[in-house]
Scaffold this active site. Structure first.
Site, mmCIF file in Angstrom:
data_model
loop_
_atom_site.group_PDB
_atom_site.id
_atom_site.type_symbol
_atom_site.label_atom_id
_atom_site.label_comp_id
_atom_site.label_asym_id
_atom_site.label_seq_id
_atom_site.Cartn_x
_atom_site.Cartn_y
_atom_site.Cartn_z
ATOM 1 N N GLY A 51 0.849 -1.459 0.188
ATOM 2 C CA GLY A 51 -0.099 0.073 0.011
ATOM 3 C C GLY A 51 0.739 1.253 -0.136
ATOM 4 O O GLY A 51 2.062 1.225 -0.049
ATOM 5 N N ASN A 52 0.263 2.541 0.239
ATOM 6 C CA ASN A 52 0.936 3.668 0.378
ATOM 7 C C ASN A 52 0.208 4.616 1.413
ATOM 8 O O ASN A 52 -0.636 4.429 1.944
ATOM 9 C CB ASN A 52 0.833 4.337 -0.900
ATOM 10 C CG ASN A 52 -0.300 4.703 -1.321
ATOM 11 O OD1 ASN A 52 -0.797 5.383 -1.041
ATOM 12 N ND2 ASN A 52 -0.596 4.072 -2.804
ATOM 13 N N LYS A 53 0.767 5.650 1.427
ATOM 14 C CA LYS A 53 0.593 6.664 2.757
ATOM 15 C C LYS A 53 -0.589 7.529 2.160
ATOM 16 O O LYS A 53 -0.963 8.340 3.127
ATOM 17 C CB LYS A 53 1.761 7.311 3.060
ATOM 18 C CG LYS A 53 2.882 6.497 3.985
ATOM 19 C CD LYS A 53 3.769 7.571 4.537
ATOM 20 C CE LYS A 53 4.983 6.960 5.221
ATOM 21 N NZ LYS A 53 5.863 8.062 5.990
#
Ligand code: C5P
Length: 234
Positions: A29-31
């Site tokens: 995933g990412n932020k």
């Protein structure tokens, strides 16, 4: 027009982060918090637009009043966005899309085992959705305003801006909203998950750069103003 310059306009906004599964319980995933995308949707709604909001994972809920569609992966985002873009006047790609996904998804949970080597994850490239939307518009020969987002790092602000100019040319979207996230890891804290933001809005046709700063809603209002100015009266 006037205070509600987007009445009668269909706007597609993508937001949040994609999640690329590794196995049934894990993902890459990412932020992305989704906050800038939500703010854009609120601005577009306030301007009178009909908003389709296609979102991955977010830390905040989708705003009331949009047609919300939730997706997990970049490939799901791609099909949802291409379908919605077919009739849209404006497409704003604010989602943080994974550039790569695991080449295979394990059907069972990946186990740690002392008798087998540690796993190596092979990644493959995801399609660039923004580039595809630009290509589709060209193929259909229709009027549509396409807006991309970019978080750029550089040793200086002018560095970051020249990277952004190159990206704008490469992607071929009409507008590119650039966040300068500054060099190094701590720089990303300036943007991801925060309530404030500072951007430059670059235009492919060379019309002047617009700067905006303030809350994500204020930045969104500036982006929507630029969009409305370009669309003119319906
Ligand atoms: O290349 P980069 O990821 O910096 O570009 C950011 C812009 O491109 C954003 O508007 C993002 O939503 C879009 N993008 C995309 N498909 C990808 C990667 C990024 O549409 N695979």
């Amino acid at each position: 027009a006037g205070a509600r310059p987007l009445v009668g306009r269909q706007v597609v906004i993508t937001a949040g982060g994609t999640r690329e599964p590794l196995d049934p319980v894990r993902f890459l995933g990412n932020k992305s918090s989704g906050k800038q995308g939500v703010a854009l949707a609120e601005s577009a709604l306030a301007a009178g637009a009909e908003v389709t909001f296609i979102h991955g994972h977010m830390d905040v809920p989708a705003p009331a009043g949009v047609k919300a569609q939730s997706i997990e992966t970049a490939l799901e985002l791609r099909s949802a966005t291409l379908a919605a873009a077919a009739t849209a006047d404006v497409v704003i790609m604010a989602a943080a899309v994974a550039d790569f996904r695991p080449a295979t998804i394990s059907t069972g949970k990946i186990k740690k085992r002392d008798d087998v080597a540690d796993p190596v994850i092979k990644l493959v490239r995801n399609p660039d959705i923004l580039v595809e939307i630009v290509a589709h518009r060209a193929a259909q020969n229709r009027a549509q305003l396409i807006v991309g987002f970019a978080a750029e790092t550089g040793d200086s602000e002018s560095d970051a801006l020249s990277y952004a100019q190159a990206k704008l040319q490469r992607k071929g979207c009409d507008l590119l909203v650039v966040n300068e996230v500054g060099p190094g890891e701590s720089g990303t804290e300036k943007v991801f998950g925060q309530d404030g933001n500072r951007v430059e809005i670059l235009a492919l046709d060379g019309a002047g750069t617009v700067q905006a700063a303030g809350s994500k809603r204020e930045v969104a209002d500036a982006v929507v103003r630029v969009i409305a100015g370009r669309l003119g009266s319906p």
